[in-house]
Design a protein around this motif. Structure first.
Motif, PDB file in Angstrom:
ATOM      1  N   LEU A   1       0.837  -1.203   0.000  1.00 47.43           N
ATOM      2  CA  LEU A   1       0.000   0.000   0.000  1.00 47.43           C
ATOM      3  C   LEU A   1       0.870   1.250   0.000  1.00 47.43           C
ATOM      4  O   LEU A   1       1.840   1.334   0.747  1.00 47.43           O
ATOM      5  CB  LEU A   1      -0.901   0.009   1.248  1.00 47.43           C
ATOM      6  CG  LEU A   1      -1.838   1.220   1.407  1.00 47.43           C
ATOM      7  CD1 LEU A   1      -2.856   1.290   0.278  1.00 47.43           C
ATOM      8  CD2 LEU A   1      -2.572   1.153   2.749  1.00 47.43           C
ATOM      9  N   ASP A   2       0.522   2.198  -0.843  1.00 51.41           N
ATOM     10  CA  ASP A   2       1.201   3.499  -0.853  1.00 51.41           C
ATOM     11  C   ASP A   2       0.256   4.552  -0.326  1.00 51.41           C
ATOM     12  O   ASP A   2      -0.947   4.505  -0.595  1.00 51.41           O
ATOM     13  CB  ASP A   2       1.587   3.902  -2.292  1.00 51.41           C
ATOM     14  CG  ASP A   2       2.737   3.064  -2.815  1.00 51.41           C
ATOM     15  OD1 ASP A   2       3.686   2.839  -2.053  1.00 51.41           O
ATOM     16  OD2 ASP A   2       2.662   2.615  -3.977  1.00 51.41           O
ATOM     17  N   LEU A   3       0.809   5.510   0.392  1.00 49.07           N
ATOM     18  CA  LEU A   3       0.039   6.672   0.844  1.00 49.07           C
ATOM     19  C   LEU A   3       0.713   7.886   0.222  1.00 49.07           C
ATOM     20  O   LEU A   3       1.915   8.086   0.415  1.00 49.07           O
ATOM     21  CB  LEU A   3       0.088   6.745   2.374  1.00 49.07           C
ATOM     22  CG  LEU A   3      -0.580   7.948   3.042  1.00 49.07           C
ATOM     23  CD1 LEU A   3      -2.086   7.944   2.809  1.00 49.07           C
ATOM     24  CD2 LEU A   3      -0.299   7.929   4.558  1.00 49.07           C
TER      25      LEU A   3
ATOM     26  N   LYS B   1     -11.233  17.507   6.170  1.00 45.92           N
ATOM     27  CA  LYS B   1     -11.039  18.096   4.843  1.00 45.92           C
ATOM     28  C   LYS B   1     -10.349  19.462   4.954  1.00 45.92           C
ATOM     29  O   LYS B   1      -9.434  19.768   4.195  1.00 45.92           O
ATOM     30  CB  LYS B   1     -12.412  18.234   4.158  1.00 45.92           C
ATOM     31  CG  LYS B   1     -12.363  18.524   2.690  1.00 45.92           C
ATOM     32  CD  LYS B   1     -11.975  17.290   1.916  1.00 45.92           C
ATOM     33  CE  LYS B   1     -11.587  17.601   0.486  1.00 45.92           C
ATOM     34  NZ  LYS B   1     -10.798  16.527  -0.121  1.00 45.92           N
ATOM     35  N   GLN B   2     -10.811  20.248   5.927  1.00 43.53           N
ATOM     36  CA  GLN B   2     -10.200  21.580   6.135  1.00 43.53           C
ATOM     37  C   GLN B   2      -8.721  21.453   6.486  1.00 43.53           C
ATOM     38  O   GLN B   2      -7.887  22.203   5.994  1.00 43.53           O
ATOM     39  CB  GLN B   2     -10.858  22.277   7.320  1.00 43.53           C
ATOM     40  CG  GLN B   2     -12.079  23.092   6.965  1.00 43.53           C
ATOM     41  CD  GLN B   2     -12.757  23.560   8.243  1.00 43.53           C
ATOM     42  OE1 GLN B   2     -12.118  23.794   9.268  1.00 43.53           O
ATOM     43  NE2 GLN B   2     -14.070  23.667   8.186  1.00 43.53           N
ATOM     44  N   LEU B   3      -8.409  20.485   7.366  1.00 44.70           N
ATOM     45  CA  LEU B   3      -7.016  20.303   7.781  1.00 44.70           C
ATOM     46  C   LEU B   3      -6.162  19.882   6.583  1.00 44.70           C
ATOM     47  O   LEU B   3      -5.028  20.313   6.421  1.00 44.70           O
ATOM     48  CB  LEU B   3      -6.914  19.253   8.896  1.00 44.70           C
ATOM     49  CG  LEU B   3      -7.565  19.642  10.218  1.00 44.70           C
ATOM     50  CD1 LEU B   3      -7.612  18.450  11.170  1.00 44.70           C
ATOM     51  CD2 LEU B   3      -6.798  20.792  10.869  1.00 44.70           C
ATOM     52  N   GLN B   4      -6.757  19.046   5.733  1.00 45.27           N
ATOM     53  CA  GLN B   4      -6.028  18.630   4.528  1.00 45.27           C
ATOM     54  C   GLN B   4      -5.773  19.845   3.634  1.00 45.27           C
ATOM     55  O   GLN B   4      -4.655  20.062   3.160  1.00 45.27           O
ATOM     56  CB  GLN B   4      -6.852  17.579   3.767  1.00 45.27           C
ATOM     57  CG  GLN B   4      -6.168  17.126   2.487  1.00 45.27           C
ATOM     58  CD  GLN B   4      -7.136  16.552   1.463  1.00 45.27           C
ATOM     59  OE1 GLN B   4      -8.335  16.875   1.468  1.00 45.27           O
ATOM     60  NE2 GLN B   4      -6.642  15.705   0.586  1.00 45.27           N
ATOM     61  N   GLU B   5      -6.809  20.646   3.448  1.00 47.51           N
ATOM     62  CA  GLU B   5      -6.688  21.783   2.528  1.00 47.51           C
ATOM     63  C   GLU B   5      -5.811  22.900   3.103  1.00 47.51           C
ATOM     64  O   GLU B   5      -4.992  23.479   2.403  1.00 47.51           O
ATOM     65  CB  GLU B   5      -8.072  22.319   2.182  1.00 47.51           C
ATOM     66  CG  GLU B   5      -8.794  21.365   1.234  1.00 47.51           C
ATOM     67  CD  GLU B   5     -10.243  21.747   0.999  1.00 47.51           C
ATOM     68  OE1 GLU B   5     -10.901  21.030   0.238  1.00 47.51           O
ATOM     69  OE2 GLU B   5     -10.727  22.738   1.586  1.00 47.51           O
ATOM     70  N   ASN B   6      -5.985  23.180   4.388  1.00 41.04           N
ATOM     71  CA  ASN B   6      -5.273  24.322   4.970  1.00 41.04           C
ATOM     72  C   ASN B   6      -3.853  23.986   5.406  1.00 41.04           C
ATOM     73  O   ASN B   6      -2.977  24.835   5.354  1.00 41.04           O
ATOM     74  CB  ASN B   6      -6.026  24.889   6.175  1.00 41.04           C
ATOM     75  CG  ASN B   6      -7.411  25.365   5.770  1.00 41.04           C
ATOM     76  OD1 ASN B   6      -7.667  25.580   4.589  1.00 41.04           O
ATOM     77  ND2 ASN B   6      -8.308  25.495   6.729  1.00 41.04           N
ATOM     78  N   LEU B   7      -3.638  22.761   5.878  1.00 39.91           N
ATOM     79  CA  LEU B   7      -2.311  22.424   6.403  1.00 39.91           C
ATOM     80  C   LEU B   7      -1.559  21.467   5.481  1.00 39.91           C
ATOM     81  O   LEU B   7      -0.430  21.088   5.765  1.00 39.91           O
ATOM     82  CB  LEU B   7      -2.430  21.760   7.787  1.00 39.91           C
ATOM     83  CG  LEU B   7      -3.233  22.478   8.871  1.00 39.91           C
ATOM     84  CD1 LEU B   7      -3.271  21.651  10.144  1.00 39.91           C
ATOM     85  CD2 LEU B   7      -2.606  23.841   9.164  1.00 39.91           C
ATOM     86  N   GLY B   8      -2.210  21.019   4.422  1.00 34.95           N
ATOM     87  CA  GLY B   8      -1.561  20.063   3.525  1.00 34.95           C
ATOM     88  C   GLY B   8      -1.383  18.701   4.191  1.00 34.95           C
ATOM     89  O   GLY B   8      -0.493  17.923   3.839  1.00 34.95           O
ATOM     90  N   LEU B   9      -2.240  18.429   5.183  1.00 36.23           N
ATOM     91  CA  LEU B   9      -2.130  17.194   5.954  1.00 36.23           C
ATOM     92  C   LEU B   9      -2.426  15.964   5.079  1.00 36.23           C
ATOM     93  O   LEU B   9      -3.307  16.005   4.221  1.00 36.23           O
ATOM     94  CB  LEU B   9      -3.173  17.281   7.074  1.00 36.23           C
ATOM     95  CG  LEU B   9      -3.050  16.348   8.248  1.00 36.23           C
ATOM     96  CD1 LEU B   9      -1.775  16.630   9.021  1.00 36.23           C
ATOM     97  CD2 LEU B   9      -4.256  16.528   9.175  1.00 36.23           C
ATOM     98  N   THR B  10      -1.665  14.905   5.313  1.00 36.49           N
ATOM     99  CA  THR B  10      -1.935  13.614   4.672  1.00 36.49           C
ATOM    100  C   THR B  10      -2.696  12.767   5.693  1.00 36.49           C
ATOM    101  O   THR B  10      -2.330  12.754   6.875  1.00 36.49           O
ATOM    102  CB  THR B  10      -0.601  12.920   4.306  1.00 36.49           C
ATOM    103  OG1 THR B  10       0.150  13.796   3.470  1.00 36.49           O
ATOM    104  CG2 THR B  10      -0.841  11.601   3.602  1.00 36.49           C
ATOM    105  N   VAL B  11      -3.746  12.104   5.239  1.00 35.07           N
ATOM    106  CA  VAL B  11      -4.595  11.386   6.188  1.00 35.07           C
ATOM    107  C   VAL B  11      -4.753   9.919   5.775  1.00 35.07           C
ATOM    108  O   VAL B  11      -5.110   9.619   4.635  1.00 35.07           O
ATOM    109  CB  VAL B  11      -6.001  12.041   6.265  1.00 35.07           C
ATOM    110  CG1 VAL B  11      -6.881  11.328   7.284  1.00 35.07           C
ATOM    111  CG2 VAL B  11      -5.890  13.524   6.614  1.00 35.07           C
ATOM    112  N   PHE B  12      -4.469   9.040   6.736  1.00 37.32           N
ATOM    113  CA  PHE B  12      -4.699   7.601   6.565  1.00 37.32           C
ATOM    114  C   PHE B  12      -5.847   7.274   7.507  1.00 37.32           C
ATOM    115  O   PHE B  12      -5.716   7.408   8.723  1.00 37.32           O
ATOM    116  CB  PHE B  12      -3.431   6.838   6.969  1.00 37.32           C
ATOM    117  CG  PHE B  12      -3.534   5.334   6.950  1.00 37.32           C
ATOM    118  CD1 PHE B  12      -2.935   4.607   5.923  1.00 37.32           C
ATOM    119  CD2 PHE B  12      -4.186   4.647   7.964  1.00 37.32           C
ATOM    120  CE1 PHE B  12      -2.994   3.211   5.910  1.00 37.32           C
ATOM    121  CE2 PHE B  12      -4.263   3.250   7.949  1.00 37.32           C
ATOM    122  CZ  PHE B  12      -3.651   2.539   6.921  1.00 37.32           C
ATOM    123  N   MET B  13      -6.981   6.896   6.933  1.00 34.52           N
ATOM    124  CA  MET B  13      -8.181   6.781   7.761  1.00 34.52           C
ATOM    125  C   MET B  13      -8.854   5.422   7.580  1.00 34.52           C
ATOM    126  O   MET B  13      -9.332   5.108   6.496  1.00 34.52           O
ATOM    127  CB  MET B  13      -9.139   7.898   7.324  1.00 34.52           C
ATOM    128  CG  MET B  13     -10.419   7.924   8.067  1.00 34.52           C
ATOM    129  SD  MET B  13     -11.301   9.453   7.712  1.00 34.52           S
ATOM    130  CE  MET B  13     -12.122   9.020   6.216  1.00 34.52           C
TER     131      MET B  13
END
Ligand SMILES: Nc1ncnc2c1ncn2[C@@H]1O[C@H](COP(=O)(O)OP(=O)(O)OP(=O)(O)O)[C@@H](O)[C@H]1O
Length: 257
Positions: free
Chosen positions: A15-17, A175-187
């Motif tokens: 798996l790649d993230l 979604k906001q954290l991804q957009e505003n902080l460029g966060l990568t999320v594994f959920m």
């Protein structure tokens, strides 16, 4: 490979993230989603295989480098896994104490900022986990996961047990954290609404490995029985109809094969 006694949970799993994405990991109960998450963050050592994060081989890193790497990711477990004897603010400060040497006043400020970032009222900082609702505990766990300004957060079923409004609010926060902080999320999730609303890609765990990865549209075209049932079953149809009603587009049809 992950094995417990004679039970092989993962075999030849790949798996790649990708940086900046929200990846939703789905699969039937017991397919090893949580074990996968725990393995990536070093809470479970696999019998074989390689885990690379930011280009570093996690399993063979010396302790000091490993700790540095750990400071670059945050984890929120399904039940929050907050320390019950610490307040929310003290819980958020745990990773700060572990990785940094900061004056208490600064740690308090950071904790207050993270608490507000996840949408909790400032008063929540002084509360103990037992004084919070399930949804608040999940947000508090997220605040702790964000304490070190991580580049990746690992979330285990973040919306499980939340009412639909609470779950949608949590999704928009991610979604906001991804957009505003460029966060990568594994959920890891079972939540079809979350998959639709915020996941850029989905990985399906089945038969001890990642069977397929792709977008929601890719999932809709798979004819593996579990994937078909999951993405076209009654619950999926209900989620699709809700989303289609909101966006004004017709839901996609099931594959005919
Ligand atoms: N520490 C452990 N010791 C023994 N078996 C374990 C351990 N951790 C997990 N397992 C087993 O590994 C399998 C996968 O567990 P895991 O919790 O990852 O499933 P999951 O896909 O997250 O399931 P769910 O969706 O129900 O949460 C299960 O059969 C579980 O019993």
């Amino acid at each position: 490979m992950n094995r417990f006694g004679s039970q092989v949970v993962h075999d030849d799993l790949n798996l790649d993230l990708y940086r900046g994405e929200v990846l939703g990991v789905v699969g039937g109960s017991g397919t090893g989603k949580s074990v996968l998450l725990r393995t990536i963050v070093g809470l479970n050592r696999p019998q074989a295989g390689r885990i690379e994060v930011f280009g570093q081989d996690v399993l063979s890193l010396p302790v000091a480098q490993r700790r540095k790497l750990e400071a670059r990711w945050g984890v929120a477990f399904q039940d929050g896994a907050l320390f019950s004897s610490l307040t929310v603010a003290q819980n958020v400060e745990v990773p700060l104490r572990e990785h940094l040497r900061l004056p208490q006043r600064l740690m308090d400020e950071i904790a207050a900022m993270k608490i507000s970032m996840v949408g909790l009222a400032p008063e929540a900082g002084a509360k103990f986990p037992s004084e919070l609702s399930g949804g608040m505990r999940k947000r508090a766990a997220l605040a702790r996961a964000l304490a070190m300004d991580p580049e990746i957060v690992f979330l285990d079923e973040p919306t499980a047990g939340l009412d639909p409004i609470g779950a949608a609010a949590y999704d928009s926060l991610i979604k906001q954290l991804q957009e505003n902080l460029g966060l990568t999320v594994f959920m890891v999730t079972h939540d079809l609404d979350s998959l639709h609303a915020i996941c850029d890609r989905i990985a399906v765990l089945a038969e001890k490995r990642v069977l397929v990865t792709g977008t929601m549209e890719d999932m809709m075209e798979q004819d593996h029985p579990w994937i078909r049932e999951y993405f076209h079953g009654p619950r999926a149809r209900a989620a699709m109809h809700d989303i289609a009603a909101r966006s004004g587009t017709p839901p996609p049809a099931a594959p005919t094969a």
